[in-house]
Scaffold this motif. Sequence first.
Motif, mmCIF file in Angstrom:
data_model
loop_
_atom_site.group_PDB
_atom_site.id
_atom_site.type_symbol
_atom_site.label_atom_id
_atom_site.label_comp_id
_atom_site.label_asym_id
_atom_site.label_seq_id
_atom_site.Cartn_x
_atom_site.Cartn_y
_atom_site.Cartn_z
ATOM 1 N N GLU A 322 0.843 -1.200 0.000
ATOM 2 C CA GLU A 322 0.000 0.000 0.000
ATOM 3 C C GLU A 322 0.881 1.254 0.000
ATOM 4 O O GLU A 322 0.629 2.235 -0.697
ATOM 5 C CB GLU A 322 -0.860 -0.066 1.270
ATOM 6 C CG GLU A 322 -1.439 1.236 1.744
ATOM 7 C CD GLU A 322 -2.818 1.477 1.197
ATOM 8 O OE1 GLU A 322 -3.451 0.507 0.745
ATOM 9 O OE2 GLU A 322 -3.247 2.628 1.211
ATOM 10 N N ILE A 325 2.421 1.882 -3.484
ATOM 11 C CA ILE A 325 1.492 2.276 -4.541
ATOM 12 C C ILE A 325 0.908 3.663 -4.275
ATOM 13 O O ILE A 325 0.685 4.434 -5.195
ATOM 14 C CB ILE A 325 0.395 1.190 -4.731
ATOM 15 C CG1 ILE A 325 -0.051 1.144 -6.185
ATOM 16 C CG2 ILE A 325 -0.795 1.366 -3.837
ATOM 17 C CD1 ILE A 325 0.879 0.465 -7.091
ATOM 18 N N SER A 326 0.688 3.995 -2.989
ATOM 19 C CA SER A 326 0.082 5.298 -2.707
ATOM 20 C C SER A 326 1.039 6.432 -3.040
ATOM 21 O O SER A 326 0.640 7.582 -3.143
ATOM 22 C CB SER A 326 -0.356 5.380 -1.244
ATOM 23 O OG SER A 326 0.770 5.311 -0.406
ATOM 24 N N ARG A 327 2.302 6.108 -3.232
ATOM 25 C CA ARG A 327 3.276 7.143 -3.557
ATOM 26 C C ARG A 327 3.583 7.229 -5.048
ATOM 27 O O ARG A 327 4.521 7.884 -5.464
ATOM 28 C CB ARG A 327 4.557 6.885 -2.771
ATOM 29 C CG ARG A 327 4.381 7.154 -1.305
ATOM 30 C CD ARG A 327 5.633 6.838 -0.539
ATOM 31 N NE ARG A 327 5.583 7.452 0.761
ATOM 32 C CZ ARG A 327 4.916 6.940 1.797
ATOM 33 N NH1 ARG A 327 4.279 5.801 1.657
ATOM 34 N NH2 ARG A 327 4.887 7.563 2.950
#
Lengths: 363, 315
Positions: A322, A325-327
Amino acid sequence: MKKIGLIVNPIAGMGGSVGLKGTDGEIYKKAIELGAKPTTPQRIEETLSLIKRKDVYFMVAPGKMGKDYIEKFDFKYEIVSTIDEETNADDTKRIIREMVENDIDFLIFVGGDGTARDVYDVLGLTIPVVGIPSGVKMFSPVFALSPSAAAEIINTTGNQFIEKEVLDIDEEAFRENKLAAKLYGYLKVPKNITLLQAKKEPSNVSKSEEQIKEEIADYLMENLEKETLYILGPGTTLKTIADKMGVGKTLLGIDAIFNGKLVGKDLNEKGLLALLKKYNKSTIIVTPIGGNGFIFGRASKQFTPEVLKFIGKENIIVVATEDKISRLECLRVDTGDAETDNNLKGHIKVITGHKTETIIEVK
Amino acid sequence: MNENPYLPAESIIKAAVKGIENVNRYSELKYLNELKKLIGKYCDISLDRIILSPGSDFLLREVINIFSKDRKIIMVNPSFFPVSQYAMKLTRKLTKIQLSPPCFKIDPELILNELDEPTLLIIDNPNNPTGTILLDNKLVENILKNPNVLLLVDEAYYEFSGQTFAGLIKKYPNLAITRTMDKAFSLAGLRLGYLLAGDCFRDQFSDFPAFLPRPTLFAAIEALKNPEYLTLNINKIISEKNRIEEELKKTGIKVFPASANFILIKSKVPGFAKKLMDSGILIKNLSEQWLHGFYRISIGLPEENDTLLSIIKNI
């Protein structure tokens, strides 16, 4: 008292000002001929001037590889090994080996991607490091944002570390006039990575990166289908999955699994196509490599347009933590074939945990 | 923290102080009802659809508590981070939709295609921290026509964006809206949030206790009775926001339009937030949870904004 190794690649970064793509191998001689000046002294000295910790003891490389800079400050240190007038990558590796024999807890290195590769060759994931950026090429997210950020990392580093990629120019692609990064391995870096280049680490997740990788692996294990060929791309996330399955996967290569057994190791395009033709049903599992989110076309060139056409977008599973991917603004593909790239574009679901997923655009 | 830099009107502070006078007593029902009436008038909605709470984040969490057991949750990323963390803890399945530059929009088709099982969709509109308007009437109605879906829209910044879906609450039982008086009403320190509930939500919240401290209650009542200061403060904030945006653009910093009381920017300067912090200015570094180089800047008082701009110009 923390024992910190310090090693400087004195020629790193010299190529930049004279238009060379690095100083690896013999290229640095050309850089000197072209009038290049060393850039590393001021960078390491800036970092050293900002280190406030008193509980450190330095093991430094001799002369221009370390001692010449640290002697201007008040740190306690001892010199490791000897060097000749001219130094090269072998010296870097040899001295780091000696530092390891002297039980260093942490290594500071000054250089670029080439130096990071040398460090990786010796250390792998054994001892944590931080890179002070001084090279021409710095694809690897193991470098601090700046010399002052490096000092802050050293000042605040605790006992938590994470793995980050060692990337360097893909020489083969470069000869074809394409600038592409290739994955060479992973180094352990401090977790307080806001100050590192590229992406930052967990503050929005309470679980460790390892726990999340295990969760992703559990989810996939529960959902793996029989009689299906699973092709696993490079990276530590996929290695965790393979480990869970009890399969000895290569960290940087592409491997294939069928009904829980390894049926292909470190596969190239030819090997992949042969397996794809042999088995009726196939799925590729990949994870984005590096800070730009490439899933195909950079660190895994074996996934050629032909392989990807054979597989089809519907049979591609992307996994990532997570946090990673969030970055990312998006995932990227660059297979060298416009039609294949277009077929892969659009939104894709990325498995980020046992019960979490993120929808992100592929560009 | 994203707060309003201006104090509320003097009469509101006096009302809060009055609330402390009988601090040994619980809040009386008549005042709770009076506040509901005023909110009903402010939102043009019937009283029975208004749920009060000390802060809208409690309401968001309670919605997740009640509805996540047999539903998947869909949220966008980034969003109000404590709530998305809470959702991740409780839900059976969480799908996040990554917002990306330059537009930070969501594809309506993408959302509608994800609604094939019982779903709780939570969207902050405008989104925090991008300030982007993510929903329009057409998309909201298309979502709500699916009876398997509950839609919760967080309108914490409604007074700045001017966009609301409160008018659809009566028509669609599966819609709820959270609002707060923390931001535009300058009452962050008193914490007052409310839920505008469609039938599905109202039924589940029938026994939700409204524990509001007396100072909060008295101040909120006074604020809604005399809301003139609200418009004045909003106008001052928006005017300062426009000024900061223009000045930042001159420095070459990428500024993204935000329909809220903050600005989203992208800076390539390494350690941008740290450099500002060293000078006493705190901004939200979004690379901690989202994309590298993105920052949310709350609008301060003009002199604070001047300081911010002069520091940025010298970075």
